[in-house]
Scaffold this active site. Structure first.
Site, PDB file in Angstrom:
ATOM      1  N   ASP A  94      12.863  17.187   9.157  1.00 58.79           N
ATOM      2  CA  ASP A  94      12.206  18.330   9.812  1.00 58.79           C
ATOM      3  C   ASP A  94      10.041  17.632  10.801  1.00 58.79           C
ATOM      4  O   ASP A  94      10.403  16.534  10.388  1.00 58.79           O
ATOM      5  CB  ASP A  94      11.907  19.461   8.957  1.00 58.79           C
ATOM      6  CG  ASP A  94      11.247  19.208   7.708  1.00 58.79           C
ATOM      7  OD1 ASP A  94      11.101  17.796   7.658  1.00 58.79           O
ATOM      8  OD2 ASP A  94      10.671  20.197   6.984  1.00 58.79           O
ATOM      9  N   THR A 143      10.230  18.183   0.399  1.00 61.77           N
ATOM     10  CA  THR A 143      10.908  17.707  -0.640  1.00 61.77           C
ATOM     11  C   THR A 143      12.325  17.445  -0.792  1.00 61.77           C
ATOM     12  O   THR A 143      12.978  16.635  -2.070  1.00 61.77           O
ATOM     13  CB  THR A 143      11.037  18.943  -1.519  1.00 61.77           C
ATOM     14  OG1 THR A 143      11.789  20.433  -1.136  1.00 61.77           O
ATOM     15  CG2 THR A 143       9.571  19.663  -2.335  1.00 61.77           C
ATOM     16  N   GLY A 144      13.174  17.457   0.273  1.00 59.03           N
ATOM     17  CA  GLY A 144      14.633  17.291   0.227  1.00 59.03           C
ATOM     18  C   GLY A 144      16.018  18.315  -0.131  1.00 59.03           C
ATOM     19  O   GLY A 144      17.033  17.840   0.418  1.00 59.03           O
ATOM     20  N   GLY A 183      15.468  21.491   0.433  1.00 61.03           N
ATOM     21  CA  GLY A 183      15.570  22.410   2.016  1.00 61.03           C
ATOM     22  C   GLY A 183      17.080  21.706   2.485  1.00 61.03           C
ATOM     23  O   GLY A 183      17.967  22.648   2.663  1.00 61.03           O
ATOM     24  N   ASN A 225      29.725  11.561  -6.638  1.00 63.29           N
ATOM     25  CA  ASN A 225      30.811  12.995  -5.999  1.00 63.29           C
ATOM     26  C   ASN A 225      31.100  12.441  -4.989  1.00 63.29           C
ATOM     27  O   ASN A 225      31.182  13.958  -4.191  1.00 63.29           O
ATOM     28  CB  ASN A 225      29.443  13.964  -6.042  1.00 63.29           C
ATOM     29  CG  ASN A 225      28.688  13.441  -7.699  1.00 63.29           C
ATOM     30  OD1 ASN A 225      27.018  13.126  -8.038  1.00 63.29           O
ATOM     31  ND2 ASN A 225      29.091  14.766  -8.204  1.00 63.29           N
ATOM     32  N   ARG A 232       8.023  13.684   1.025  1.00 64.40           N
ATOM     33  CA  ARG A 232       6.288  13.702   0.153  1.00 64.40           C
ATOM     34  C   ARG A 232       6.495  13.352  -1.090  1.00 64.40           C
ATOM     35  O   ARG A 232       5.612  12.763  -1.718  1.00 64.40           O
ATOM     36  CB  ARG A 232       5.783  15.250   0.393  1.00 64.40           C
ATOM     37  CG  ARG A 232       6.159  15.887   1.231  1.00 64.40           C
ATOM     38  CD  ARG A 232       5.525  17.546   1.458  1.00 64.40           C
ATOM     39  NE  ARG A 232       5.244  17.430   3.205  1.00 64.40           N
ATOM     40  CZ  ARG A 232       5.394  18.676   3.494  1.00 64.40           C
ATOM     41  NH1 ARG A 232       5.729  19.411   2.829  1.00 64.40           N
ATOM     42  NH2 ARG A 232       4.744  18.835   4.691  1.00 64.40           N
TER      43      ARG A 232
HETATM   44  C1  RB5 Z   1       8.391  21.517   5.027  1.00 61.47           C
HETATM   45  O1  RB5 Z   1       6.495  22.151   5.107  1.00 61.47           O
HETATM   46  C2  RB5 Z   1       9.082  22.136   3.498  1.00 61.47           C
HETATM   47  O2  RB5 Z   1       8.847  23.367   3.111  1.00 61.47           O
HETATM   48  C3  RB5 Z   1      10.034  21.326   3.840  1.00 61.47           C
HETATM   49  O3  RB5 Z   1       9.508  19.905   4.584  1.00 61.47           O
HETATM   50  C4  RB5 Z   1      11.027  20.868   3.165  1.00 61.47           C
HETATM   51  O4  RB5 Z   1      10.157  20.536   1.511  1.00 61.47           O
HETATM   52  C5  RB5 Z   1      11.586  22.269   2.759  1.00 61.47           C
HETATM   53  O5  RB5 Z   1      12.668  22.208   1.168  1.00 61.47           O
END
Ligand code: RB5
Length: 151
Positions: free
Chosen positions: A8, A67-68, A70, A99, A109
């Site tokens: 994303d 965060t990886g 989503g 796995n 991040r």
């Molecule tokens: C976007 O701000 C954030 O929610 C997305 O990158 C991710 O961390 C979702 O799991």
């Protein structure tokens, strides 16, 4: 290998690092977007990569978001996908060995570029160990999961 990559907006910059590493290491890369840092919804890209891997169009996939988490949750909704969030290089090794994961997910991040590169190195160096892990991985499949009375 033939690798599909997606992210994303949060993962957009590190996706470039991933694609460059893959190309330097002899892989065929299909960057499935996004192609700018504008805000997008991670499920759109995670689903695109996961469906293409599940359909056999690619050997494996790499996904990134903030965060990886989503992209992992989304990709794992696609039958046949085992997406693993790799927080460090050891996770990457174990995700393949135990796995038989076919998509590796990263937090853009909370994981830096060198850690992601070392994780990719480990991911491609490791093979599924089979044996007792084969039985466990088979139990993840939806039809087996419902048969064992877990849902
Ligand atoms: C976007 O701000 C954030 O929610 C997305 O990158 C991710 O961390 C979702 O799991």
């Amino acid at each position: 290998m033939n690798i599909a990559v997606g992210s994303d907006h949060a993962g957009y910059e590190l996706k470039k690092t991933v694609c460059a590493w893959l190309e330097r290491n002899g892989h065929q890369v299909n960057d499935m977007g996004p192609y700018s840092g504008d805000s997008v919804d991670y499920p759109d890209y995670a689903r695109k990569v996961a469906e293409a891997v599940a359909a056999g169009e690619f050997d494996q996939g790499v996904l990134l978001c903030g965060t990886g988490i989503g992209v992992s949750i989304t990709a794992n909704k696609v039958p046949g996908i085992r997406a693993a969030l790799a927080c460090n290089p050891e996770f990457a090794t174990l995700a393949r060995q135990h796995n038989n994961a076919n998509i590796i997910c990263f937090s853009a991040r909370f994981t830096d570029g060198p850690t992601i590169e070392r994780s990719l190195e480990n991911w491609f160096a490791a093979d599924f160990e089979g044996g007792r892990h084969e039985r466990r991985v088979a139990k993840i499949e939806p039809q087996e999961f419902s048969r064992s009375g877990n849902c």
